[in-house]
Design a protein around this motif. Structure first.
Motif, PDB file in Angstrom:
ATOM      1  N   SER A   1     113.470  35.260  16.145  1.00 49.78           N
ATOM      2  CA  SER A   1     112.396  34.374  16.571  1.00 49.78           C
ATOM      3  C   SER A   1     112.580  33.884  17.999  1.00 49.78           C
ATOM      4  CB  SER A   1     112.347  33.174  15.615  1.00 49.78           C
ATOM      5  OG  SER A   1     111.467  32.179  16.068  1.00 49.78           O
ATOM      6  N   VAL A   2     111.490  33.374  18.544  1.00 46.23           N
ATOM      7  CA  VAL A   2     111.523  32.714  19.842  1.00 46.23           C
ATOM      8  C   VAL A   2     112.447  31.491  19.788  1.00 46.23           C
ATOM      9  CG1 VAL A   2     110.089  31.439  21.506  1.00 46.23           C
ATOM     10  CG2 VAL A   2     109.235  33.538  20.474  1.00 46.23           C
ATOM     11  N   ASP A   3     112.698  30.950  18.591  1.00 41.26           N
ATOM     12  CA  ASP A   3     113.581  29.779  18.455  1.00 41.26           C
ATOM     13  C   ASP A   3     115.060  30.110  18.674  1.00 41.26           C
ATOM     14  OD1 ASP A   3     114.455  30.966  16.055  1.00 41.26           O
ATOM     15  OD2 ASP A   3     113.511  29.468  14.774  1.00 41.26           O
ATOM     16  N   SER A   4     115.362  31.365  18.996  1.00 45.16           N
ATOM     17  CA  SER A   4     116.714  31.847  19.323  1.00 45.16           C
ATOM     18  C   SER A   4     117.591  32.162  18.119  1.00 45.16           C
ATOM     19  CB  SER A   4     117.475  30.859  20.229  1.00 45.16           C
ATOM     20  OG  SER A   4     116.774  30.688  21.432  1.00 45.16           O
TER      21      SER A   4
ATOM     22  N   LYS B   1     119.851  33.178  23.894  1.00 46.93           N
ATOM     23  CA  LYS B   1     119.226  32.139  24.692  1.00 46.93           C
ATOM     24  C   LYS B   1     117.782  32.546  24.999  1.00 46.93           C
ATOM     25  CE  LYS B   1     120.387  29.412  28.742  1.00 46.93           C
ATOM     26  NZ  LYS B   1     121.320  29.279  29.854  1.00 46.93           N
ATOM     27  N   GLU B   2     116.862  31.684  24.763  1.00 47.77           N
ATOM     28  CA  GLU B   2     115.435  31.867  25.039  1.00 47.77           C
ATOM     29  C   GLU B   2     114.733  32.829  24.081  1.00 47.77           C
ATOM     30  OE1 GLU B   2     114.658  32.612  29.172  1.00 47.77           O
ATOM     31  OE2 GLU B   2     116.119  31.099  29.794  1.00 47.77           O
ATOM     32  N   GLY B   3     115.378  33.284  23.025  1.00 48.40           N
ATOM     33  CA  GLY B   3     114.670  34.036  22.001  1.00 48.40           C
ATOM     34  C   GLY B   3     115.242  35.393  21.663  1.00 48.40           C
ATOM     35  N   VAL B   4     114.974  35.806  20.429  1.00 46.94           N
ATOM     36  CA  VAL B   4     115.391  37.106  19.898  1.00 46.94           C
ATOM     37  C   VAL B   4     114.190  38.048  19.984  1.00 46.94           C
ATOM     38  CG1 VAL B   4     116.320  38.311  17.885  1.00 46.94           C
ATOM     39  CG2 VAL B   4     116.973  35.939  18.313  1.00 46.94           C
ATOM     40  N   THR B   5     114.408  39.239  20.522  1.00 45.05           N
ATOM     41  CA  THR B   5     113.303  40.196  20.668  1.00 45.05           C
ATOM     42  C   THR B   5     113.450  41.436  19.792  1.00 45.05           C
ATOM     43  OG1 THR B   5     114.409  41.201  22.565  1.00 45.05           O
ATOM     44  CG2 THR B   5     112.795  39.467  23.028  1.00 45.05           C
TER      45      THR B   5
ATOM     46  N   ASP C   1     117.736  37.134  26.863  1.00 43.62           N
ATOM     47  CA  ASP C   1     118.901  36.890  27.722  1.00 43.62           C
ATOM     48  C   ASP C   1     119.509  38.189  28.244  1.00 43.62           C
ATOM     49  OD1 ASP C   1     119.950  37.834  25.344  1.00 43.62           O
ATOM     50  OD2 ASP C   1     121.201  36.077  24.957  1.00 43.62           O
ATOM     51  N   SER C   2     118.831  39.325  27.994  1.00 42.21           N
ATOM     52  CA  SER C   2     119.268  40.653  28.444  1.00 42.21           C
ATOM     53  C   SER C   2     120.580  41.093  27.804  1.00 42.21           C
ATOM     54  CB  SER C   2     119.401  40.703  29.977  1.00 42.21           C
ATOM     55  OG  SER C   2     118.161  40.409  30.575  1.00 42.21           O
TER      56      SER C   2
END
Length: 96
Positions: free
Chosen positions: A41-44, A66-70, A86-87
């Motif tokens: 989620s975007v909630d990390s 950080k800043e979300g899971v894609t 977070d790359s």
């Protein structure tokens, strides 16, 4: 924020009340045995849901990215790889 699992051919809801993310879900992954579902989620956070147990038995990887899971993908029944904004790509050992 909510994930539902249903039987495609019948439309029957198989699992509901999976509402523990605080923001939109961006990815899902099925375990090799189809016994667990992982959501990112975007909630990390990444949440691993056992499909044969109540949602309260979920396992959370808090602040996975950080800043979300894609993205998320199972490598085996007890390992999952995730990526985020977070790359980074990370491999997690899951408790069973």
């Amino acid at each position: 924020r909510e994930c539902l699992v249903w039987q495609v051919d019948t439309g029957e809801v198989k699992k509901s009340r999976m509402v523990y993310h605080s923001s939109k879900i961006t990815c899902v992954a099925w375990s090799p045995s189809d016994s667990h579902l992982a959501t990112g989620s975007v909630d990390s956070n990444v949440i691993v849901w056992p499909l044969d147990l109540p949602g309260s038995k979920r396992f959370t990887i808090a602040l996975a990215h950080k800043e979300g899971v894609t993205g998320a993908e199972y490598l085996s029944e007890d390992r999952i790889v995730t990526c985020g904004t977070d790359s980074c790509c990370k491999v997690w050992a899951l408790q069973q």
